[in-house]
Write a protein that holds these residues in place. Sequence first.
Motif, PDB file in Angstrom:
ATOM      1  N   LEU A 191       0.687  -1.349  -0.020  1.00 29.48           N
ATOM      2  CA  LEU A 191       0.037  -0.025   0.035  1.00 29.48           C
ATOM      3  C   LEU A 191       0.849   1.248   0.024  1.00 29.48           C
ATOM      4  O   LEU A 191       0.248   2.114  -0.425  1.00 29.48           O
ATOM      5  CB  LEU A 191      -1.049   0.202   1.384  1.00 29.48           C
ATOM      6  N   THR A 192       2.025   1.370   0.212  1.00 28.12           N
ATOM      7  CA  THR A 192       2.922   2.400   0.304  1.00 28.12           C
ATOM      8  C   THR A 192       2.904   3.034  -1.114  1.00 28.12           C
ATOM      9  O   THR A 192       2.987   4.170  -1.253  1.00 28.12           O
ATOM     10  CB  THR A 192       4.356   2.042   0.735  1.00 28.12           C
ATOM     11  N   PRO A 193       3.177   2.173  -2.229  1.00 33.22           N
ATOM     12  CA  PRO A 193       3.239   2.965  -3.522  1.00 33.22           C
ATOM     13  C   PRO A 193       1.693   3.388  -3.828  1.00 33.22           C
ATOM     14  O   PRO A 193       1.642   4.373  -4.766  1.00 33.22           O
ATOM     15  CB  PRO A 193       3.713   1.661  -4.367  1.00 33.22           C
ATOM     16  N   VAL A 194       0.921   2.795  -3.550  1.00 29.05           N
ATOM     17  CA  VAL A 194      -0.666   3.156  -3.853  1.00 29.05           C
ATOM     18  C   VAL A 194      -0.971   4.312  -3.171  1.00 29.05           C
ATOM     19  O   VAL A 194      -1.368   5.286  -3.788  1.00 29.05           O
ATOM     20  CB  VAL A 194      -1.647   1.934  -3.179  1.00 29.05           C
ATOM     21  N   ALA A 195      -0.644   4.502  -1.638  1.00 33.05           N
ATOM     22  CA  ALA A 195      -0.964   5.715  -1.321  1.00 33.05           C
ATOM     23  C   ALA A 195       0.096   6.936  -1.707  1.00 33.05           C
ATOM     24  O   ALA A 195      -0.612   8.022  -1.861  1.00 33.05           O
ATOM     25  CB  ALA A 195      -0.439   5.562   0.273  1.00 33.05           C
ATOM     26  N   LYS A 196       1.151   6.719  -1.865  1.00 29.95           N
ATOM     27  CA  LYS A 196       2.195   7.789  -2.757  1.00 29.95           C
ATOM     28  C   LYS A 196       1.551   8.350  -3.736  1.00 29.95           C
ATOM     29  O   LYS A 196       1.350   9.274  -3.978  1.00 29.95           O
ATOM     30  CB  LYS A 196       3.661   7.309  -2.935  1.00 29.95           C
ATOM     31  N   ALA A 197       1.187   7.370  -4.623  1.00 27.08           N
ATOM     32  CA  ALA A 197       0.679   8.082  -6.192  1.00 27.08           C
ATOM     33  C   ALA A 197      -0.757   8.160  -5.942  1.00 27.08           C
ATOM     34  O   ALA A 197      -1.215   9.300  -6.585  1.00 27.08           O
ATOM     35  CB  ALA A 197       0.869   6.837  -7.034  1.00 27.08           C
ATOM     36  N   HIS A 198      -1.557   7.616  -5.271  1.00 28.58           N
ATOM     37  CA  HIS A 198      -2.972   8.081  -5.312  1.00 28.58           C
ATOM     38  C   HIS A 198      -3.384   9.166  -4.550  1.00 28.58           C
ATOM     39  O   HIS A 198      -3.942   9.953  -5.033  1.00 28.58           O
ATOM     40  CB  HIS A 198      -3.897   6.964  -4.818  1.00 28.58           C
ATOM     41  N   PHE A 199      -2.725   9.555  -3.312  1.00 29.81           N
ATOM     42  CA  PHE A 199      -3.103  10.214  -2.528  1.00 29.81           C
ATOM     43  C   PHE A 199      -2.407  11.627  -3.150  1.00 29.81           C
ATOM     44  O   PHE A 199      -3.055  12.667  -2.902  1.00 29.81           O
ATOM     45  CB  PHE A 199      -2.533   9.863  -1.008  1.00 29.81           C
ATOM     46  N   THR A 200      -1.300  11.651  -3.478  1.00 33.54           N
ATOM     47  CA  THR A 200      -0.568  12.876  -3.950  1.00 33.54           C
ATOM     48  C   THR A 200      -1.352  13.300  -5.495  1.00 33.54           C
ATOM     49  O   THR A 200      -1.744  14.613  -5.669  1.00 33.54           O
ATOM     50  CB  THR A 200       0.599  12.688  -4.518  1.00 33.54           C
ATOM     51  N   GLU A 201      -1.860  12.477  -6.182  1.00 34.73           N
ATOM     52  CA  GLU A 201      -2.686  12.584  -7.201  1.00 34.73           C
ATOM     53  C   GLU A 201      -3.932  13.320  -6.745  1.00 34.73           C
ATOM     54  O   GLU A 201      -4.637  14.401  -7.374  1.00 34.73           O
ATOM     55  CB  GLU A 201      -3.062  11.668  -8.310  1.00 34.73           C
ATOM     56  N   CYS A 202      -4.662  12.802  -5.809  1.00 35.83           N
ATOM     57  CA  CYS A 202      -6.036  13.219  -5.525  1.00 35.83           C
ATOM     58  C   CYS A 202      -5.928  14.498  -4.592  1.00 35.83           C
ATOM     59  O   CYS A 202      -6.636  15.434  -4.850  1.00 35.83           O
ATOM     60  CB  CYS A 202      -6.646  12.251  -4.569  1.00 35.83           C
ATOM     61  N   GLY A 203      -4.733  14.796  -4.049  1.00 39.58           N
ATOM     62  CA  GLY A 203      -4.380  16.067  -3.272  1.00 39.58           C
ATOM     63  C   GLY A 203      -4.282  17.045  -4.259  1.00 39.58           C
ATOM     64  O   GLY A 203      -4.848  18.258  -4.136  1.00 39.58           O
ATOM     65  N   HIS A 204      -3.739  16.875  -5.499  1.00 32.86           N
ATOM     66  CA  HIS A 204      -3.543  17.927  -6.506  1.00 32.86           C
ATOM     67  C   HIS A 204      -4.994  18.196  -7.041  1.00 32.86           C
ATOM     68  O   HIS A 204      -5.358  19.514  -7.447  1.00 32.86           O
ATOM     69  CB  HIS A 204      -2.465  17.650  -7.530  1.00 32.86           C
ATOM     70  N   LEU A 205      -5.471  17.496  -7.487  1.00 29.41           N
ATOM     71  CA  LEU A 205      -6.910  17.468  -8.261  1.00 29.41           C
ATOM     72  C   LEU A 205      -7.762  17.804  -7.535  1.00 29.41           C
ATOM     73  O   LEU A 205      -8.751  18.829  -7.740  1.00 29.41           O
ATOM     74  CB  LEU A 205      -7.283  15.915  -8.728  1.00 29.41           C
ATOM     75  N   LEU A 206      -7.731  17.578  -6.123  1.00 30.85           N
ATOM     76  CA  LEU A 206      -9.077  18.078  -5.238  1.00 30.85           C
ATOM     77  C   LEU A 206      -8.561  19.694  -5.013  1.00 30.85           C
ATOM     78  O   LEU A 206      -9.679  20.568  -4.797  1.00 30.85           O
ATOM     79  CB  LEU A 206      -8.972  17.567  -3.944  1.00 30.85           C
ATOM     80  N   ALA A 207      -7.215  20.099  -4.649  1.00 32.34           N
ATOM     81  CA  ALA A 207      -6.961  21.440  -4.698  1.00 32.34           C
ATOM     82  C   ALA A 207      -7.101  22.337  -6.077  1.00 32.34           C
ATOM     83  O   ALA A 207      -7.832  23.494  -6.035  1.00 32.34           O
ATOM     84  CB  ALA A 207      -5.321  21.701  -4.331  1.00 32.34           C
ATOM     85  N   ASN A 208      -7.144  21.647  -7.250  1.00 37.75           N
ATOM     86  CA  ASN A 208      -7.536  22.370  -8.250  1.00 37.75           C
ATOM     87  C   ASN A 208      -8.989  22.350  -8.441  1.00 37.75           C
ATOM     88  O   ASN A 208      -9.448  23.334  -8.731  1.00 37.75           O
ATOM     89  CB  ASN A 208      -6.986  21.265  -9.730  1.00 37.75           C
ATOM     90  N   ARG A 209      -9.821  21.453  -7.929  1.00 35.98           N
ATOM     91  CA  ARG A 209     -11.296  21.565  -7.865  1.00 35.98           C
ATOM     92  C   ARG A 209     -11.828  22.676  -7.040  1.00 35.98           C
ATOM     93  O   ARG A 209     -12.552  23.302  -7.086  1.00 35.98           O
ATOM     94  CB  ARG A 209     -11.953  20.342  -7.703  1.00 35.98           C
ATOM     95  N   ALA A 210     -11.034  22.641  -5.764  1.00 31.28           N
ATOM     96  CA  ALA A 210     -11.414  23.604  -4.726  1.00 31.28           C
ATOM     97  C   ALA A 210     -11.231  25.162  -5.330  1.00 31.28           C
ATOM     98  O   ALA A 210     -11.916  26.192  -4.863  1.00 31.28           O
ATOM     99  CB  ALA A 210     -10.448  23.666  -3.594  1.00 31.28           C
ATOM    100  N   LEU A 211     -10.487  25.274  -6.141  1.00 32.01           N
ATOM    101  CA  LEU A 211      -9.924  26.670  -6.593  1.00 32.01           C
ATOM    102  C   LEU A 211     -11.301  27.124  -7.325  1.00 32.01           C
ATOM    103  O   LEU A 211     -11.661  28.336  -7.328  1.00 32.01           O
ATOM    104  CB  LEU A 211      -8.918  26.668  -7.527  1.00 32.01           C
ATOM    105  N   GLN A 212     -12.007  26.209  -8.036  1.00 29.99           N
ATOM    106  CA  GLN A 212     -13.076  26.845  -8.796  1.00 29.99           C
ATOM    107  C   GLN A 212     -14.353  27.292  -7.834  1.00 29.99           C
ATOM    108  O   GLN A 212     -14.908  28.228  -8.480  1.00 29.99           O
ATOM    109  CB  GLN A 212     -13.831  25.533  -9.380  1.00 29.99           C
TER     110      GLN A 212
END
Length: 574
Positions: A386-407
Amino acid sequence: MPWQPPLDDIAFLLGPWLRARDDWKRIPRFAALDLDTAEAVLAEAGRFCAEVLAPLNAVGDLQGCRLVDGCVRTPDGFAQAYRRYVADGWPALARDPEWGGQGLPALLELAFTEMQVGANHAWTMYPGLLAGAVACLQAHASPDVQARFLPPLVGGEWLATMCLTEPQAGSDLSLLRTRAVPAADGSVRITGAKVFISGGGQDLTPNIVHLVLARLPDAPPGTRGISLFVVPDMLEDGSRNGVFVDGLEHKMGLHGSATTALRFEGAVGWRVGEAHRGLPAMFVMMNAARLHAAMQGVAHAARASELAHAYAHQRRQMRAEPRMEPEQPADPIAAHPPIRHLLRCLRGWSEQMRAAGYWLGHLIDLHEHAPDADERRRAGMLVELLTPVAKAHFTECGHLLANRALQAFGGYGYVREYGIEQVVRDSRIAMIYEGSNEIQALDLLQRKLLADDGARLTVFADECERVAAKAEGAGLAAAAGVLRRLCRRLSAAFERVRAAAASDASAPARVADTFLRATGQLLLACACVRTAAVASGDTGAGADACERAERALWMLGELRLEFNAQLARLRATS
């Protein structure tokens, strides 16, 4: 909006969600630690982040770093904040008492990492590699090297960097050219160039310890010929080592974090671990960094959620529903259905990412310290999976969610006034460093799952079943059924990939990204069901237990849709 530590969520996760105290009592190293003490430690950590780090976040972004006469000058206040960090004992939080550490669980350090990043990601980059560097030296360095470097690193007197990348060699470490020539006294002389070095040349500490990958003269070609060396900026006699800052990168985000190009000219160093076996040693440091990078994604998602929530409740525009009275004042945009849905998504994702991340931190403690060997083995398998899963999925979600929040901010989100644009910029790098997310996907599917014929996935499926059974006991049979179906479908997808790989060696690489996202969504779905079960059935879940359970179940529905989309994409790609 001032940054505030998520102490209520932390109390819920340490207490009824993880029941961390029950496990700590079984581990001699943590047996004396109770929840009140742990929560008090993290409350103080949150106060440090809110009062010391958060006020420097915008300052660091605006000022950035400067290169003056070969030395990096960090933004105003960064060095003073670091001195406070050391004086308060934070570098030693989870370090081994043998070397001056406090010996607290890795889980608490992971929670502190999330808070630091949420308050000031750029500043956090400087001490961010300490834990990994210490772990690497403890696992692989000679007693002499350990005695020389571990005490000042554990205490935070010195900081560390990780020197892998070279101008011609990014993820392909087989192309490394940096050379290490042995000297008569057992040391080596390092010559070569490294780029993208976080914290290189910083002015926070009087010495910096670089962990450098290089080749000995008798090294075989490729990655099998790489060795690891420890190279300080300053030598024991007070003289300057042959380490020079050649340049300072000007980046999209994290302006307050120095990212430099370093040149080694006959720099004195010492080997860490076996010759030509540098990558296994370095991966100790890298794996620690990857889980901390995952928590960066959590922190950015949570901060974006907080900022959007605050703005949406004070910004008034139009009316959320038609009314007869034209003079009725405009509603907060939080009342409008699209923004209401956005805010719910932001909070739901960040809560469940945090829960899953803290579970991984707790698994690290169980892997390293649980008294039962089988428990340590199973916890280790879950951490590896789960370490590679968390690293990749959480960082991608963190950026995408921040981008959505800006809207939610409209045009105001695109200017600096409200801070969300900085979150978007700062969050992007986490998808790239510490092994790009594409590398994580290949690691998951090829090096973890296919290499062990799905044994780690079976352990994860067993964990999902335990969560589902607990949910059934709490009266959440439908949620348990959803989790079981998602788990079966991911296992079936893996079997299809394994079958395809038998006749097409490139098949796993084609679907690796998609498979990782589906695995990440199953991880978060498991967290949702566990959250709903705990909040529904535990009297210690807090006053907002019903709302927490309802949010988790709503989030489970969102994840099911995302999961189905990823499996459809996986079938189309394969």
